[in-house]
Design a protein around this motif. Structure first.
Motif, PDB file in Angstrom:
ATOM      1  N   ILE A  98       0.426  -1.249   0.178  1.00 14.60           N
ATOM      2  CA  ILE A  98       0.120  -0.011   0.234  1.00 14.60           C
ATOM      3  C   ILE A  98       0.750   1.453  -0.141  1.00 14.60           C
ATOM      4  CG2 ILE A  98      -1.940  -1.007   1.412  1.00 14.60           C
ATOM      5  CD1 ILE A  98      -0.518   0.394   4.058  1.00 14.60           C
ATOM      6  N   ASP A 178      -6.618   0.677  22.947  1.00 15.11           N
ATOM      7  CA  ASP A 178      -6.841   1.270  21.518  1.00 15.11           C
ATOM      8  C   ASP A 178      -8.513   1.293  21.772  1.00 15.11           C
ATOM      9  OD1 ASP A 178      -5.926   1.056  18.465  1.00 15.11           O
ATOM     10  OD2 ASP A 178      -8.357   1.403  19.116  1.00 15.11           O
ATOM     11  N   TYR A 244      -8.630  11.553  13.060  1.00 16.82           N
ATOM     12  CA  TYR A 244      -9.746  10.608  12.397  1.00 16.82           C
ATOM     13  C   TYR A 244     -11.309  11.747  12.863  1.00 16.82           C
ATOM     14  CZ  TYR A 244      -8.508   6.694  13.181  1.00 16.82           C
ATOM     15  OH  TYR A 244      -7.639   5.216  13.208  1.00 16.82           O
TER      16      TYR A 244
HETATM   17  C1  LIG Z   1      -9.033   5.828   4.056  1.00 13.67           C
HETATM   18  C2  LIG Z   1      -7.999   5.277   4.205  1.00 13.67           C
HETATM   19  C3  LIG Z   1      -6.681   5.701   3.245  1.00 13.67           C
HETATM   20  C4  LIG Z   1      -5.579   5.000   3.656  1.00 13.67           C
HETATM   21  N1  LIG Z   1      -4.370   4.431   2.209  1.00 13.67           N
HETATM   22  C5  LIG Z   1      -3.313   4.862   2.626  1.00 13.67           C
HETATM   23  C6  LIG Z   1      -2.508   3.440   1.984  1.00 13.67           C
HETATM   24  O1  LIG Z   1      -2.972   3.470   0.642  1.00 13.67           O
HETATM   25  N2  LIG Z   1      -1.196   4.140   1.886  1.00 13.67           N
HETATM   26  C7  LIG Z   1      -0.947   4.787   3.064  1.00 13.67           C
HETATM   27  O2  LIG Z   1       0.215   4.529   2.798  1.00 13.67           O
HETATM   28  N3  LIG Z   1      -1.495   5.411   3.618  1.00 13.67           N
HETATM   29  C8  LIG Z   1      -2.690   5.079   3.631  1.00 13.67           C
HETATM   30  N4  LIG Z   1      -3.737   5.622   4.650  1.00 13.67           N
HETATM   31  C9  LIG Z   1      -3.204   6.069   5.584  1.00 13.67           C
HETATM   32  C10 LIG Z   1      -2.764   5.421   7.101  1.00 13.67           C
HETATM   33  O3  LIG Z   1      -3.221   5.202   6.855  1.00 13.67           O
HETATM   34  C11 LIG Z   1      -2.172   6.485   8.255  1.00 13.67           C
HETATM   35  O4  LIG Z   1      -1.261   7.486   8.335  1.00 13.67           O
HETATM   36  C12 LIG Z   1      -1.617   6.138   9.212  1.00 13.67           C
HETATM   37  O5  LIG Z   1      -2.093   4.358   9.304  1.00 13.67           O
HETATM   38  C13 LIG Z   1      -1.701   6.039  10.789  1.00 13.67           C
HETATM   39  O6  LIG Z   1      -0.811   5.302  11.458  1.00 13.67           O
HETATM   40  P1  LIG Z   1      -1.502   5.729  12.595  1.00 13.67           P
HETATM   41  O7  LIG Z   1      -0.551   4.652  13.309  1.00 13.67           O
HETATM   42  O8  LIG Z   1      -0.717   6.694  12.873  1.00 13.67           O
HETATM   43  O9  LIG Z   1      -2.709   5.952  13.223  1.00 13.67           O
HETATM   44  P2  LIG Z   1      -4.016   4.691  13.044  1.00 13.67           P
HETATM   45  O10 LIG Z   1      -3.917   4.349  11.807  1.00 13.67           O
HETATM   46  O11 LIG Z   1      -5.284   6.203  12.712  1.00 13.67           O
HETATM   47  O12 LIG Z   1      -4.130   4.674  14.570  1.00 13.67           O
HETATM   48  C14 LIG Z   1      -5.059   4.677  15.123  1.00 13.67           C
HETATM   49  C15 LIG Z   1      -5.677   3.929  16.657  1.00 13.67           C
HETATM   50  O13 LIG Z   1      -5.987   4.542  17.335  1.00 13.67           O
HETATM   51  C16 LIG Z   1      -6.644   4.495  17.594  1.00 13.67           C
HETATM   52  N5  LIG Z   1      -7.385   5.509  19.120  1.00 13.67           N
HETATM   53  C17 LIG Z   1      -8.051   6.965  18.804  1.00 13.67           C
HETATM   54  N6  LIG Z   1      -8.518   8.152  20.128  1.00 13.67           N
HETATM   55  C18 LIG Z   1      -7.700   6.693  20.819  1.00 13.67           C
HETATM   56  C19 LIG Z   1      -8.057   7.223  22.162  1.00 13.67           C
HETATM   57  N7  LIG Z   1      -7.985   7.960  22.795  1.00 13.67           N
HETATM   58  N8  LIG Z   1      -7.788   5.631  22.723  1.00 13.67           N
HETATM   59  C20 LIG Z   1      -7.269   4.565  22.758  1.00 13.67           C
HETATM   60  N9  LIG Z   1      -7.304   5.053  21.473  1.00 13.67           N
HETATM   61  C21 LIG Z   1      -7.666   5.416  20.032  1.00 13.67           C
HETATM   62  C22 LIG Z   1      -7.355   4.949  17.225  1.00 13.67           C
HETATM   63  O14 LIG Z   1      -8.893   3.171  17.185  1.00 13.67           O
HETATM   64  C23 LIG Z   1      -6.888   3.962  15.915  1.00 13.67           C
HETATM   65  O15 LIG Z   1      -6.792   2.710  16.127  1.00 13.67           O
HETATM   66  C24 LIG Z   1      -5.311   5.481   4.223  1.00 13.67           C
HETATM   67  C25 LIG Z   1      -5.742   7.002   5.210  1.00 13.67           C
HETATM   68  C26 LIG Z   1      -6.637   7.082   5.125  1.00 13.67           C
HETATM   69  C27 LIG Z   1      -7.828   7.005   6.330  1.00 13.67           C
END
Ligand SMILES: Cc1cc2nc3c(=O)[nH]c(=O)nc-3n(C[C@H](O)[C@H](O)[C@H](O)COP(=O)(O)OP(=O)(O)OC[C@H]3O[C@@H](n4cnc5c(N)ncnc54)[C@H](O)[C@@H]3O)c2cc1C
Ligand code: SF4
Length: 477
Positions: A98, A178, A244
């Motif tokens: 991805i 989470d 989010y």
């Molecule tokens: C629809 C979509 C498609 C995408 N496609 C791609 C792609 O093809 N390739 C790519 O590289 N990137 C893609 N992205 C971007 C990528 O998914 C994100 O940049 C990445 O997932 C960020 O990772 P993260 O760990 O920072 O947060 P996230 O993956 O958002 O995870 C954060 C977690 O924190 C949890 N959380 C939040 N607040 C709380 C709280 N108060 N208490 C407990 N838990 C909490 C949430 O439930 C979630 O599970 C996409 C994004 C979206 C929205």
């Protein structure tokens, strides 16, 4: 699937990676790949010229040692190739699937720039790691000694999980909190299964559990447990909560039934694929089947909504974007995929309102690109008198995401945030304004990419190790 068709794909992918035949969909890829994997991966890897100026490596956020693992793959040394790939990347099979490679490693391949089509680096990375899983080379953490230090990670997305993996491998006691019922963050509930199969993500989570990471799911920090409690019970905290809050469109009629947020639409679809009961999907509220769908937005989330709508059986799927194709923020490869699948892009079109209590159409202003603004980008301007209505039964708003107000939600005003609401943290150590509290991924850098979240999570884990080692040293003196 006919062999001829598979061969056609192989040649097209090699020679013109952006020009898949229209009757081939992304989900066909694995089927094809399985049969041609070894031969094709070696063939692709062998195309690397070992150019000596690895722009691919410098444009990979993880600085993966791409030329070396390509060489090993070409020589059939797959286990060594895997060891090297995983040394810098916690989830190579996920990135291989991805990452927007056209903007990162592959877009900077010297062979691509000389006009001969990039080495398909992402596909080879995926292949090496899928092979490693099949052969049992991917091992859970087995630290040589357990350490007493406890680290709490808020958020089980790629950033939090990458950090959890690194910390656990060094014997630290890691608990991931989470608010969702399943780990993975947007890997699980955002990105559609046709781009990233969910069993690939779940396998990683199972392995983290086997390695001793504790997951506390359905635990919303700020509601089910306070941030202060976490601080009291852990030596360090990593905030990896992602972003989010969906951006809204302040337009007349925006509250009408049938206008939904992209994240709700995609989450419902992903939940369905897990076999969950999703009443909003079953009632049709978050289901595109039989509908005229209009998606508003031009980023990768919009592309995912468009392509999901096609798969759900929408009667028509259109994308409204206020600039032109050249100025779309999303990956051109994703735009090409959506076009091939039958999506109609309505360029230079901005929504100005919505018709109907239950949505019947989007009132559209036609735009033209005017003078460049301070950033050098041409600003869209309305063409007066050219408004029209685009018929729609389902409108999906994909206008981007913003951070939630964590200092308020968590009652921790000392946690400094930027003017965009992201958590302010050092970009090397990821430490925030609160000692012993770190941040990584989207909540630190704003909506970004999986590969950057992984990099941040790994860097934050390193800084946390430095902190706890320093504290242990002081305690021992
Ligand atoms: C629809 C979509 C498609 C995408 N496609 C791609 C792609 O093809 N390739 C790519 O590289 N990137 C893609 N992205 C971007 C990528 O998914 C994100 O940049 C990445 O997932 C960020 O990772 P993260 O760990 O920072 O947060 P996230 O993956 O958002 O995870 C954060 C977690 O924190 C949890 N959380 C939040 N607040 C709380 C709280 N108060 N208490 C407990 N838990 C909490 C949430 O439930 C979630 O599970 C996409 C994004 C979206 C929205
Ligand atoms: S992690 Fe992403 S950018 Fe880096 S080599 Fe793999 S696919 Fe390319």
């Amino acid at each position: 699937m006919a062999k001829q068709r598979m061969l056609q794909f192989v040649n097209v992918e090699r020679d013109m990676p952006d020009k898949r035949p229209p009757d081939l969909r992304a989900h066909d890829f694995n089927e094809i790949y399985a049969e041609y994997a070894t031969e094709k991966a070696a063939e692709q890897a062998g195309r690397c010229s070992q150019c000596g100026v690895p722009y691919c490596q410098s444009h990979c956020p993880l600085h993966n040692n791409i030329p070396d693992w390509l060489r090993m793959t070409a020589e059939g040394r797959l286990q060594e190739a895997y060891e090297l790939a995983q040394a810098t990347n916690t989830f190579p099979e996920i990135c291989g699937r991805i990452c927007p490679q056209d903007r990162l490693c592959e877009g900077n391949c010297v062979i691509e720039q000389s006009g001969h089509g990039t080495v398909t680096i992402g596909s080879v990375e995926k292949y090496i790691t899928d092979t490693a899983w099949e052969n049992g080379w991917v091992k859970p953490a087995a630290p040589s000694q357990e350490r007493p230090e406890r680290v709490g990670i808020i958020g089980a997305g790629p950033g939090g999980l990458a950090a959890a993996d690194m910390l656990r491998r060094q014997g630290v006691q890691v608990t991931v909190y989470d608010r969702y019922d399943r780990a993975g963050g947007l890997l699980t509930y955002g990105i559609p299964g046709f781009k990233l199969e969910k069993d690939v993500v779940m396998k990683r989570i199972d392995q983290l559990e086997q390695g001793g990471v504790t997951f506390k799911m359905n635990c919303n920090v700020g509601e089910d447990i306070t941030f202060a409690e976490l601080q009291k019970t852990h030596h360090a905290i990593l905030i990896a909560t992602g972003v989010y809050k969906s951006r809204e469109l302040p337009a007349p009629g925006v509250g009408a039934q049938g206008i939904v947020r992209a994240i709700d639409f995609l989450t419902a679809s992903n939940r369905k694929s897990f076999g969950d009961s999703v009443p909003e999907f079953d009632s049709g509220e978050l289901n595109a089947e039989g509908k005229r769908v209009v998606v508003i937005g031009g980023g990768d989330t919009a592309m995912d909504c468009l392509r999901t709508s096609i798969r759900q059986g929408a009667t028509s799927v259109k994308c409204l974007y206020r600039r032109d194709k050249a100025n779309m923020p999303g990956s051109q490869r994703e735009v090409a995929n959506a076009e091939e699948e039958g999506v109609e892009f309505v360029w230079l079109s901005a929504p100005k309102g919505f018709a109907g209590d239950s949505v019947e159409g989007v009132m559209v202003s036609k735009m033209r690109l005017g003078a460049p603004d301070a950033s050098g980008r041409q600003s869209p301007e309305i063409i007066e008198g050219a408004d029209y209505v685009e018929d729609a039964d389902l409108v999906i708003m994909a206008l981007g995401f913003e951070p939630e107000a964590l200092p308020t939600l968590w009652d921790v005003p000392e946690l400094e945030v930027t003017r965009w609401g992201t958590v302010k943290a050092d970009f090397q150590t990821h430490e925030t304004s609160l000692p012993g509290v770190y941040a990584c991924g989207d909540i630190q850098r704003g909506a970004s990419l999986v590969v950057w979240a992984i990099r941040d999570g790994r860097e934050a884990a390193e800084a946390i190790m430095d902190q706890i080692n320093a504290e242990a040293q002081v305690a021992a003196e």
